[in-house]
Design an enzyme around this catalytic site. Sequence first.
Site, PDB file in Angstrom:
ATOM      1  N   ASP A  38     111.169  57.007   7.751  1.00 53.11           N
ATOM      2  CA  ASP A  38     110.313  58.095   8.249  1.00 53.11           C
ATOM      3  C   ASP A  38     110.959  59.483   8.154  1.00 53.11           C
ATOM      4  OD1 ASP A  38     107.743  58.752   9.114  1.00 53.11           O
ATOM      5  OD2 ASP A  38     108.439  59.063  11.169  1.00 53.11           O
ATOM      6  N   ASP A 169      93.212  86.509  31.186  1.00 58.23           N
ATOM      7  CA  ASP A 169      94.301  86.604  32.173  1.00 58.23           C
ATOM      8  C   ASP A 169      95.022  87.932  32.039  1.00 58.23           C
ATOM      9  OD1 ASP A 169      96.289  86.315  30.068  1.00 58.23           O
ATOM     10  OD2 ASP A 169      95.772  84.188  30.059  1.00 58.23           O
ATOM     11  N   LYS A 192      93.774  84.590  36.361  1.00 58.46           N
ATOM     12  CA  LYS A 192      93.822  83.175  35.957  1.00 58.46           C
ATOM     13  C   LYS A 192      95.091  82.504  36.452  1.00 58.46           C
ATOM     14  CE  LYS A 192      95.008  81.020  31.677  1.00 58.46           C
ATOM     15  NZ  LYS A 192      94.934  80.997  30.226  1.00 58.46           N
ATOM     16  N   ARG A 194      97.038  78.813  35.727  1.00 61.13           N
ATOM     17  CA  ARG A 194      96.993  77.547  34.978  1.00 61.13           C
ATOM     18  C   ARG A 194      97.541  76.436  35.857  1.00 61.13           C
ATOM     19  NH1 ARG A 194      95.920  75.349  30.196  1.00 61.13           N
ATOM     20  NH2 ARG A 194      95.453  77.273  29.091  1.00 61.13           N
ATOM     21  N   ASP A 218      91.408  86.656  23.382  1.00 58.04           N
ATOM     22  CA  ASP A 218      92.605  85.948  23.819  1.00 58.04           C
ATOM     23  C   ASP A 218      93.520  85.747  22.616  1.00 58.04           C
ATOM     24  OD1 ASP A 218      94.310  84.736  25.586  1.00 58.04           O
ATOM     25  OD2 ASP A 218      92.972  83.089  26.126  1.00 58.04           O
TER      26      ASP A 218
HETATM   27  C1  R5P Z   1      97.340  81.167  27.743  1.00 54.04           C
HETATM   28  O1  R5P Z   1      97.978  81.887  28.486  1.00 54.04           O
HETATM   29  C2  R5P Z   1      96.802  81.641  26.448  1.00 54.04           C
HETATM   30  O2  R5P Z   1      96.663  83.023  26.438  1.00 54.04           O
HETATM   31  C3  R5P Z   1      95.476  80.996  26.155  1.00 54.04           C
HETATM   32  O3  R5P Z   1      94.532  81.398  27.112  1.00 54.04           O
HETATM   33  C4  R5P Z   1      95.600  79.516  26.183  1.00 54.04           C
HETATM   34  O4  R5P Z   1      96.661  79.124  25.368  1.00 54.04           O
HETATM   35  C5  R5P Z   1      94.333  78.861  25.716  1.00 54.04           C
HETATM   36  O5  R5P Z   1      94.463  77.470  25.837  1.00 54.04           O
HETATM   37  P1  R5P Z   1      93.167  76.638  26.211  1.00 54.04           P
HETATM   38  O6  R5P Z   1      92.111  76.994  25.223  1.00 54.04           O
HETATM   39  O7  R5P Z   1      93.617  75.195  26.088  1.00 54.04           O
HETATM   40  O8  R5P Z   1      92.808  76.988  27.618  1.00 54.04           O
END
Ligand code: R5P
Length: 310
Positions: A38, A169, A192, A194, A218
């Site tokens: 691999d 965000d 936002k 996460r 974004d």
């Molecule tokens: C996060 O801080 C980035 O700016 C994007 O918002 C994020 O990577 C998007 O990921 P997803 O579409 O899975 O929410």
Amino acid sequence: MREIVVFGGSAHPALTAEICAFLAVPQQPVQLERFANDCLEVQLQANCRERDVFVIQPLVNPVQEHLVELLLMADAARGASAARVTAVIPHYAYGRSDKKDKPRISIGARLVADLLVTAGVDRVLTLTLHSPQVHGFFSVPVDHLHALRELSAHFRDRDLSRAVVVAPDLGYAKSAADFARRLGVPVAAGAKERISDTEVRITAIIGEVAGRDVIVIDDEISRGTTVFELLDRLREQGARSVAVACTHGLFADNALDKLTAADVTEVVCTNSAPVPADYPKLHVLSVAPALAEAISRIHNGESVSSLFDH
Ligand code: R5P
């Protein structure tokens, strides 16, 4: 330094071909072999000796495979006496792993930067890093482009009289403000949080969106979790319409199907990662001209940043 020699990995052959067409140079072949155990082996099929070598490979799914391939290409070019090896990484996926926000976690953005340099990369050309500070993780020069010029050109001829740009965000608010300035419209941002890779919470939108035509911007859309959460808030707050734009359209987990089926007027992204052609509501903008121009300027020792000033 002698001429430019361009190799592309297997991650995004169409983008490599387009960049080569803009540069008017041939795309040199790469032979990739996978052994029974691999392991991969790369053989570059063109002379690199004292050449200005560019290896193009976005770190897209499967990221680990493409990363190792890129490392091997850089190693092969260095071993073949390239005068300089530039890694062109239109999407640096490990950029999201940029801080120690949990105990005992790895920081992939820095580790991968170190691996690239160890492999023989002398400089990096990349696009829209997840956070600007990732630039500083590299111990070699980095030209960090963005796609706001391409994205704003797409929207500029629309009726923007009721438009507002919204960043999901605060981390992306500065770039969103730049994008909004280019369009001459106001900007707003989501608050936002996460929770996990599959869950985000947007508790508020800072700025006025009621009755507005929203352009969400974004850096990337991966699973779309962020955008779907934002769409809920925008609907609650009375947005008139929503268009969604990003640089990196990764669209994991059928995000593109779900997004285009949602109440959005259009989805706009670049071709920094491979995206399906002819998808309803999807507009794919090419970053090949910008990357080709940057490669040409790097080769000629000209300013790259001046190219992207507003
Ligand atoms: C996060 O801080 C980035 O700016 C994007 O918002 C994020 O990577 C998007 O990921 P997803 O579409 O899975 O929410």
